[in-house]
Write a protein that holds these residues in place. Structure first.
Motif, PDB file in Angstrom:
ATOM      1  N   VAL A 197      12.612  21.593  35.236  1.00 45.72           N
ATOM      2  CA  VAL A 197      13.314  20.674  34.331  1.00 45.72           C
ATOM      3  C   VAL A 197      14.116  19.658  35.125  1.00 45.72           C
ATOM      4  CG1 VAL A 197      15.091  20.518  32.539  1.00 45.72           C
ATOM      5  CG2 VAL A 197      13.384  22.339  32.442  1.00 45.72           C
ATOM      6  N   ARG A 198      14.753  20.098  36.197  1.00 43.85           N
ATOM      7  CA  ARG A 198      15.516  19.162  37.029  1.00 43.85           C
ATOM      8  C   ARG A 198      14.611  18.099  37.641  1.00 43.85           C
ATOM      9  NH1 ARG A 198      19.094  23.889  39.582  1.00 43.85           N
ATOM     10  NH2 ARG A 198      21.037  23.552  38.443  1.00 43.85           N
ATOM     11  N   ARG A 199      13.434  18.519  38.117  1.00 41.81           N
ATOM     12  CA  ARG A 199      12.503  17.560  38.700  1.00 41.81           C
ATOM     13  C   ARG A 199      12.040  16.541  37.672  1.00 41.81           C
ATOM     14  NH1 ARG A 199       9.126  21.579  40.368  1.00 41.81           N
ATOM     15  NH2 ARG A 199       7.359  20.412  39.526  1.00 41.81           N
ATOM     16  N   ILE A 200      11.747  17.030  36.477  1.00 41.51           N
ATOM     17  CA  ILE A 200      11.277  16.138  35.411  1.00 41.51           C
ATOM     18  C   ILE A 200      12.359  15.129  35.052  1.00 41.51           C
ATOM     19  CG2 ILE A 200      10.600  16.054  32.979  1.00 41.51           C
ATOM     20  CD1 ILE A 200       9.231  18.780  33.401  1.00 41.51           C
ATOM     21  N   ILE A 201      13.592  15.599  34.889  1.00 44.47           N
ATOM     22  CA  ILE A 201      14.695  14.699  34.541  1.00 44.47           C
ATOM     23  C   ILE A 201      14.909  13.659  35.629  1.00 44.47           C
ATOM     24  CG2 ILE A 201      17.194  14.595  34.160  1.00 44.47           C
ATOM     25  CD1 ILE A 201      16.973  17.351  32.822  1.00 44.47           C
ATOM     26  N   GLY A 202      14.734  14.075  36.871  1.00 44.59           N
ATOM     27  CA  GLY A 202      14.934  13.149  37.988  1.00 44.59           C
ATOM     28  C   GLY A 202      13.941  12.010  38.033  1.00 44.59           C
ATOM     29  N   GLU A 203      12.829  12.127  37.300  1.00 45.47           N
ATOM     30  CA  GLU A 203      11.806  11.073  37.307  1.00 45.47           C
ATOM     31  C   GLU A 203      11.924  10.138  36.105  1.00 45.47           C
ATOM     32  OE1 GLU A 203       9.896  10.398  39.709  1.00 45.47           O
ATOM     33  OE2 GLU A 203      10.357  12.171  40.918  1.00 45.47           O
ATOM     34  N   ALA A 204      12.982  10.267  35.333  1.00 44.89           N
ATOM     35  CA  ALA A 204      13.168   9.375  34.180  1.00 44.89           C
ATOM     36  C   ALA A 204      13.390   7.948  34.661  1.00 44.89           C
ATOM     37  CB  ALA A 204      14.344   9.849  33.334  1.00 44.89           C
ATOM     38  N   HIS A 205      12.743   6.987  34.006  1.00 55.65           N
ATOM     39  CA  HIS A 205      12.891   5.594  34.420  1.00 55.65           C
ATOM     40  C   HIS A 205      14.029   4.893  33.687  1.00 55.65           C
ATOM     41  CE1 HIS A 205      10.280   5.256  30.832  1.00 55.65           C
ATOM     42  NE2 HIS A 205      10.812   4.046  30.683  1.00 55.65           N
ATOM     43  N   HIS A 206      14.750   5.629  32.837  1.00 53.42           N
ATOM     44  CA  HIS A 206      15.920   5.068  32.173  1.00 53.42           C
ATOM     45  C   HIS A 206      16.892   6.199  31.850  1.00 53.42           C
ATOM     46  CE1 HIS A 206      18.465   3.064  29.163  1.00 53.42           C
ATOM     47  NE2 HIS A 206      18.013   1.911  29.662  1.00 53.42           N
ATOM     48  N   ASP A 207      18.201   5.864  31.867  1.00 48.41           N
ATOM     49  CA  ASP A 207      19.219   6.859  31.546  1.00 48.41           C
ATOM     50  C   ASP A 207      18.976   7.512  30.193  1.00 48.41           C
ATOM     51  OD1 ASP A 207      20.494   6.263  33.893  1.00 48.41           O
ATOM     52  OD2 ASP A 207      21.993   4.941  32.992  1.00 48.41           O
ATOM     53  N   ARG A 208      18.415   6.742  29.262  1.00 51.50           N
ATOM     54  CA  ARG A 208      18.184   7.243  27.905  1.00 51.50           C
ATOM     55  C   ARG A 208      17.346   8.511  27.929  1.00 51.50           C
ATOM     56  NH1 ARG A 208      15.061   3.567  26.618  1.00 51.50           N
ATOM     57  NH2 ARG A 208      16.639   2.066  25.951  1.00 51.50           N
ATOM     58  N   TRP A 209      16.202   8.446  28.640  1.00 51.57           N
ATOM     59  CA  TRP A 209      15.283   9.590  28.648  1.00 51.57           C
ATOM     60  C   TRP A 209      15.859  10.752  29.457  1.00 51.57           C
ATOM     61  CZ3 TRP A 209      13.090   7.775  24.831  1.00 51.57           C
ATOM     62  CH2 TRP A 209      12.584   6.473  24.755  1.00 51.57           C
ATOM     63  N   ALA A 210      16.574  10.438  30.532  1.00 52.50           N
ATOM     64  CA  ALA A 210      17.168  11.497  31.345  1.00 52.50           C
ATOM     65  C   ALA A 210      18.249  12.243  30.559  1.00 52.50           C
ATOM     66  CB  ALA A 210      17.753  10.900  32.625  1.00 52.50           C
ATOM     67  N   ALA A 211      19.101  11.473  29.878  1.00 48.07           N
ATOM     68  CA  ALA A 211      20.178  12.095  29.107  1.00 48.07           C
ATOM     69  C   ALA A 211      19.625  12.928  27.959  1.00 48.07           C
ATOM     70  CB  ALA A 211      21.118  11.017  28.575  1.00 48.07           C
ATOM     71  N   MET A 212      18.620  12.408  27.277  1.00 55.64           N
ATOM     72  CA  MET A 212      18.052  13.146  26.151  1.00 55.64           C
ATOM     73  C   MET A 212      17.389  14.436  26.625  1.00 55.64           C
ATOM     74  SD  MET A 212      16.428  10.112  23.762  1.00 55.64           S
ATOM     75  CE  MET A 212      16.029  11.199  22.384  1.00 55.64           C
ATOM     76  N   ALA A 213      16.659  14.367  27.733  1.00 58.98           N
ATOM     77  CA  ALA A 213      15.970  15.553  28.243  1.00 58.98           C
ATOM     78  C   ALA A 213      16.966  16.617  28.690  1.00 58.98           C
ATOM     79  CB  ALA A 213      15.049  15.162  29.395  1.00 58.98           C
ATOM     80  N   GLU A 214      18.017  16.191  29.399  1.00 61.99           N
ATOM     81  CA  GLU A 214      18.989  17.173  29.867  1.00 61.99           C
ATOM     82  C   GLU A 214      19.761  17.781  28.698  1.00 61.99           C
ATOM     83  OE1 GLU A 214      22.654  17.728  33.046  1.00 61.99           O
ATOM     84  OE2 GLU A 214      21.489  15.874  33.004  1.00 61.99           O
ATOM     85  N   LEU A 215      20.140  16.946  27.730  1.00 62.48           N
ATOM     86  CA  LEU A 215      20.869  17.466  26.577  1.00 62.48           C
ATOM     87  C   LEU A 215      19.999  18.437  25.787  1.00 62.48           C
ATOM     88  CD1 LEU A 215      23.441  17.381  24.850  1.00 62.48           C
ATOM     89  CD2 LEU A 215      22.392  15.525  23.536  1.00 62.48           C
ATOM     90  N   ASP A 216      18.717  18.142  25.671  1.00 63.97           N
ATOM     91  CA  ASP A 216      17.831  19.029  24.931  1.00 63.97           C
ATOM     92  C   ASP A 216      17.682  20.372  25.637  1.00 63.97           C
ATOM     93  OD1 ASP A 216      16.386  18.685  22.386  1.00 63.97           O
ATOM     94  OD2 ASP A 216      14.664  19.371  23.541  1.00 63.97           O
ATOM     95  N   ALA A 217      17.621  20.334  26.968  1.00 59.96           N
ATOM     96  CA  ALA A 217      17.525  21.576  27.732  1.00 59.96           C
ATOM     97  C   ALA A 217      18.796  22.410  27.600  1.00 59.96           C
ATOM     98  CB  ALA A 217      17.258  21.257  29.202  1.00 59.96           C
TER      99      ALA A 217
END
Length: 427
Positions: A197-217
């Motif tokens: 999950v950390r690796r996936i979040i680290g590849e987000a091309h915008h804060d929006r997708w990174a924040a949503m993925a981490e919050l969902d996890a």
């Protein structure tokens, strides 16, 4: 109590009326010799009079006894309502009685129109036999080629139609009684671990997708729930998030906010400090719309419009591909959240509540293998904690004490320093 009427003869004949030539001592009525002679009359449980015709008086009396007995033991069935067509039962009786939101009722209507109405829509509800019920269930996989959990879910809906027909005294029993439901096939859940999950979040091309993925996890929200998250759902000082609505799409209506399907879905999710800091930082950097239909919506597109489900799925798949991970779905972040709770020894009932499941049995079915793994991990921890160190014998046969460093101390290891947030946001 019911009673029997002789249709062919008058109960109170007028004086001087001629005697019936066929039956001595009787006066013929206008319907003498027409149809069946004896009429059974009784009041149904609602107080309405019911009638039926019989050839002989004993048959009519037997019918009265049968109906009165059925009223007493609660097995009485309305003989007229049993003639109701299946289609009418579905749309006029069953569907209005379902306690769910209108959007779900539209989904149910679609299921019935696809799989039930073409087969039995014009049949009387009392005419469906158990053998036909079993054959219909087989059609779901043979004729309609349904797979996975869909045959079971579809059959459950149809079986509930006949259950309500029984409750409404239209039929004495459901044709599905004694017929085994289609096997519930649940996919094997294999959620990503924390490193993935950390690796996936680290590849987000915008804060929006990174924040949503981490919050969902960290919360296990469904896609519609996190996309429909608004500032009035947050209680950051109490480190809590109230889930009571979701963003949905419907052809002809577009995207709109709607309440959740079930009461269990409406829940409060505890937030850890990491989630609180993430939300506070994201809202500070990307303030939600202050007015309009999407006022307070936390996660939006650059123009302030809501995020569609397909857009979120596209962004997440791109993140997985760049991270070298397999093709996870957004819903797998919800499974990840559940797996973390289970691995941490959380009670199944609590896990079910956090996920917004209707009952804990469903949670156990979906995550049974993860609970089994957690049980084995518990055994391993206990075995390691209570392992007896190698012992040696000293003089006189007395056991020498094991080196102090090898004995279990019962102390927990010092907590590691908190790692920085996965999403680097400017306040």
């Amino acid at each position: 109590m019911g009673y029997v009427v002789d249709r062919w003869h008058l109960a109170r004949p007028p004086e001087g009326a001629p005697e019936c030539g066929e039956h001595k001592g009787k006066v013929a009525s206008k319907v003498h010799g027409q149809g069946k002679r004896w009429q059974a009359r009784y009041l149904d449980p609602t107080g309405q009079e019911r009638t039926s015709l019989w050839r002989t008086k004993p048959e009519a009396e037997k019918e009265i006894l049968k109906q009165e007995s059925a009223k007493l033991d609660g097995s009485w069935v309305d003989p007229d309502r049993g003639k109701t067509k299946v289609e009418q039962v579905v749309f006029d009786i069953w569907l209005p009685a379902t306690s769910t939101i209108e959007r779900t009722k539209r989904e149910y209507r679609g299921v019935m129109n696809r799989y039930l109405i073409p087969e039995w829509g014009d049949r009387e509800v009392r005419s469906i036999r158990p053998s036909e019920a079993g054959a219909w269930q087989n059609l779901l996989t043979t004729k309609y080629e349904l797979s996975g959990s869909t045959p079971n879910r579809t059959a459950r809906l149809v079986r509930s139609v006949f259950r309500i027909a029984v409750i409404d005294r239209m039929i004495p029993f459901s044709p599905f009684d004694g017929i085994k439901s289609p096997t519930l096939v649940l996919p094997q859940i294999d959620p990503p671990d924390i490193d993935t999950v950390r690796r996936i979040i680290g590849e987000a091309h915008h804060d929006r997708w990174a924040a949503m993925a981490e919050l969902d996890a960290l919360t296990g929200l469904r896609s519609g729930e996190i996309r429909g998250l608004r500032t009035d759902n947050l209680r950051l000082l109490h480190r809590a998030l109230d889930v009571h609505q979701q963003l949905v799409y419907e052809p002809g209506s577009g995207l709109y906010l709607d309440k959740l399907k079930t009461g269990a879905g409406r829940r409060t999710v505890p937030l850890n400090q990491r989630a609180v800091d993430l939300l506070a930082a994201y809202i500070a950097k990307y303030p939600p719309p202050g007015s309009g239909p999407w006022a307070g919506l936390i996660f939006t597109m650059p123009e302030g419009t809501p995020i569609g489900e397909s857009t979120l799925d596209w962004a997440f798949k791109a993140m997985c591909r760049k991270a070298g991970a397999r093709k996870y779905r957004w819903h797998d972040l919800r499974h990840h959240y559940a797996s973390v709770l289970i691995a941490g020894g959380e009670n199944p009932k609590v896990v079910s509540k956090r996920l917004g499941h209707t009952d804990v049995a469903f949670t156990m079915r979906v995550y049974a293998h993860l609970f089994a793994e957690a049980e084995e991990q518990t055994r391993s921890v206990l075995d390691a904690a209570w392992a007896v160190p190698a012992q040696t014998r000293g003089e006189g046969g007395r056991q020498a004490a094991a080196p102090e460093s090898s004995q279990p101390t019962g102390r927990e290891p010092e907590s590691r320093a908190a790692k920085p947030s996965l999403v680097q946001l400017n306040a």
